[in-house]
Design a protein around this motif. Structure first.
Motif, mmCIF file in Angstrom:
data_model
loop_
_atom_site.group_PDB
_atom_site.id
_atom_site.type_symbol
_atom_site.label_atom_id
_atom_site.label_comp_id
_atom_site.label_asym_id
_atom_site.label_seq_id
_atom_site.Cartn_x
_atom_site.Cartn_y
_atom_site.Cartn_z
ATOM 1 N N THR A 100 34.323 18.606 -2.667
ATOM 2 C CA THR A 100 35.529 19.437 -2.636
ATOM 3 C C THR A 100 35.214 20.897 -2.944
ATOM 4 O O THR A 100 35.874 21.800 -2.420
ATOM 5 C CB THR A 100 36.582 18.906 -3.615
ATOM 6 O OG1 THR A 100 36.016 18.785 -4.923
ATOM 7 C CG2 THR A 100 37.108 17.552 -3.170
ATOM 8 N N CYS A 112 39.033 17.957 2.841
ATOM 9 C CA CYS A 112 38.061 16.909 2.526
ATOM 10 C C CYS A 112 38.546 15.528 2.921
ATOM 11 O O CYS A 112 37.766 14.586 2.966
ATOM 12 C CB CYS A 112 37.727 16.925 1.037
ATOM 13 S SG CYS A 112 39.028 16.234 0.003
ATOM 14 N N CYS A 114 40.555 13.554 1.161
ATOM 15 C CA CYS A 114 40.498 12.689 -0.022
ATOM 16 C C CYS A 114 41.558 11.590 -0.011
ATOM 17 O O CYS A 114 41.318 10.485 -0.481
ATOM 18 C CB CYS A 114 40.654 13.533 -1.280
ATOM 19 S SG CYS A 114 39.345 14.749 -1.492
ATOM 20 N N PRO A 123 42.400 22.574 -0.037
ATOM 21 C CA PRO A 123 41.114 22.544 -0.750
ATOM 22 C C PRO A 123 41.242 22.799 -2.248
ATOM 23 O O PRO A 123 40.570 22.146 -3.047
ATOM 24 C CB PRO A 123 40.318 23.644 -0.053
ATOM 25 C CG PRO A 123 40.849 23.660 1.350
ATOM 26 C CD PRO A 123 42.314 23.396 1.194
ATOM 27 N N THR A 126 42.640 19.588 -3.956
ATOM 28 C CA THR A 126 41.664 18.509 -4.093
ATOM 29 C C THR A 126 40.601 18.853 -5.129
ATOM 30 O O THR A 126 40.166 17.987 -5.893
ATOM 31 C CB THR A 126 40.989 18.213 -2.738
ATOM 32 O OG1 THR A 126 40.438 19.420 -2.199
ATOM 33 C CG2 THR A 126 41.982 17.642 -1.755
#
Length: 377
Positions: A100, A112, A114, A123, A126
Motif C-alpha cells: 500500500t 491496491c 485490498c 491509496p 488503504t
C-alpha cells in the motif's frame, strides 16, 4: 489489559475474514491486481525475469493469499496456535503495508484492491488501514499471554480445516461461474453507453503549450500568444500539465469493439435496437478439454435467428474454430459477425472465459458463464 487484547484480536480477526471473503467472490480480480504489481516492478527493472514468472502464477497466488487471510482471521478468533498465527499476521501486515505504501508513494498503480472491486478505497485509506493493523499486530505479538483458545486443539483444528475447505470451494465455484457479487462496470442493469461518457461534473486537465521555432539555425521557444512572424520555421510543440483536473475519466474508458476490417463499431453495436447477444471469448487455451458448448450455443441462436456478435482477443483462432464447426455441420453462418476487443479489457468484461451477455440496446440485461450455456434457450 486482557479486554484490550480481546477487542484487538476480534477486530483484526473479523477484518481479515471479511477482507478474504470479499476478494474470494472474485479471485481473478486480485490476480489481475497482482499482475499490475509484477508488471510495474518488472518495468522498473526489479528482477524482471522473476516478475514475469510470478505473473504466470498470479491466480495461484491470489487463491493462496485469500485463503490465508481467512485462515488467519479464524485462527485469531478462536485462539488457535496463537504464537504462530500472530507471527503470520505480522508478516502479512508488513507485506501489505509495503504494497500500500508503494501504491501511495509511487502512483504507478491506481489502487491496491485490498477489499476487491466492491469496496474501493483510496491509496491513503488503504495505507492508513494497514498502519493501524500493523500496530495491532505488534500489540498482539507482545500480548499473547492474554489470549486463550476457545476450544480444545482437536476442535480448533476442525474449525480451521472447515474454513479452509469452504473458502477454497467458494473460489472454485466462482472461477467456474461469475463473481457472486458483480461490482464491475459491466454488471447486470448497467447502461454501457452512458458509462462511456465523461462524468457531468468532470473538470478537464489544463495544459500549457510552448512552440519551438527555428531561424538561421537558432531554436527559440514561444508561447501561443506570442508566436513569431513567418520568417521563422515551426519545429515542435511541447505540452506540460499546468493544472490537474478531477473526475475526468469515464467509468468505462477503454472498451471498444472493432470489426474485422479495423473499424471501431462500439457505438453502433451498443445501440443495436432490441435484444442481442455478445459472446466474449478471451483465450481458447483456457477452455475445458473437448468442450463445444459455445459452438452448440451459437448454432442454436442461428436456428432461432437471434442476433449474436462474437467478441474475442484471438480473432483468427476463434474464427477458425467456428468456421471449421460450421463447415463440418453444413451451417449457414453469414449473419454471425466477429469483433475484436483488447485482451486486457476483456479481463474486466468477462471474468470467466467464455462469457455470454444478453443486451437490450446498451443495457446489460443478463450474463452467463460457460457452465450455464446448456441451460440457455
Amino acid at each position: 489489559m486482557k479486554v484490550f487484547v480481546t477487542v484487538a484480536r476480534i477486530f483484526t480477526g473479523l477484518l481479515f475474514i471479511f477482507s478474504g471473503l470479499v476478494k474470494a467472490i472474485d479471485p481473478k480480480g486480485l490476480a489481475f491486481k497482482m499482475q499490475e504489481f509484477f508488471e510495474a516492478w518488472s518495468g522498473s527493472g526489479f528482477m524482471p525475469g522473476l516478475m514475469k514468472t510470478f505473473d504466470q502464477y498470479a491466480l495461484a497466488f491470489s487463491l493462496i493469499m485469500i485463503t490465508l487471510e481467512v485462515i488467519v482471521g479464524v485462527a485469531l478468533l478462536i485462539g488457535w496456535k496463537k504464537k504462530m498465527t500472530i507471527s503470520v499476521l505480522l508478516l502479512l501486515m508488513i507485506f501489505f503495508t509495503f504494497l500500500t505504501s508503494y501504491v501511495l508513494f509511487t502512483g504507478k498503480i491506481r489502487a491496491c484492491g485490498c477489499f476487491g472491486d466492491c469496496i474501493p478505497l483510496t491509496p491513503i485509506q488503504t495505507f492508513t488501514k494497514d498502519i493501524v493493523l500493523l500496530v495491532l499486530a505488534f500489540f498482539l505479538l507482545f500480548s499473547t499471554k492474554y489470549i486463550s483458545p476457545i476450544a480444545k486443539p482437536f476442535f480448533s483444528f476442525l474449525y480451521i480445516l472447515s474454513a479452509t475447505i469452504l473458502v477454497l470451494l467458494l473460489q472454485w465455484y466462482v472461477l467456474r461461474n461469475l463473481p457472486l457479487a458483480d461490482c464491475l462496470p459491466y454488471k447486470k442493469g448497467n447502461n454501457l453507453v452512458e458509462l462511456r461518457k465523461m462524468p457531468a461534473n468532470a473538470i478537464p486537465d489544463k495544459y500549457d503549450y510552448v512552440f519551438v521555432y527555428k531561424k538561421a539555425g537558432v531554436l527559440k521557444e514561444y508561447r501561443a500568444e506570442s508566436t513569431p512572424d513567418s520568417t521563422w520555421e515551426f519545429v515542435d510543440r511541447k505540452q506540460t500539465l499546468s493544472q490537474k483536473g478531477s473526475n475526468n475519466i469515464p467509468v468505462i474508458s477503454d472498451f471498444s469493439l472493432t470489426t474485422e476490417s479495423g473499424n471501431d463499431s462500439t457505438d453502433a453495436i451498443l445501440n443495436t435496437a432490441g435484444e442481442y447477444y455478445l459472446l466474449y471469448i478471451k483465450d481458447l487455451e483456457t477452455y475445458p478439454k473437448n468442450w463445444e458448448g459455445d459452438l452448440s450455443l451459437v448454432k442454436t441462436f442461428i436456428n432461432q435467428k437471434k442476433t449474436i456478435f462474437i467478441v474475442t482477443s484471438q480473432l483468427e483462432k476463434v474464427k477458425k474454430r467456428f468456421n471449421d464447426f460450421w463447415i463440418a455441420n453444413n451451417i449457414h453462418s453469414s449473419s454471425i459477425k466477429f469483433l475484436s476487443c483488447d485482451a486486457t479489457v476483456m479481463k474486466t468484461v468477462a471474468r470467466v472465459d467464455p462469457t455470454l451477455y444478453l443486451m437490450n440496446g446498451p443495457v446489460v440485461k443478463n450474463k452467463w458463464s460457460w457452465t450455464a450455456f446448456k441451460n440457455i434457450n
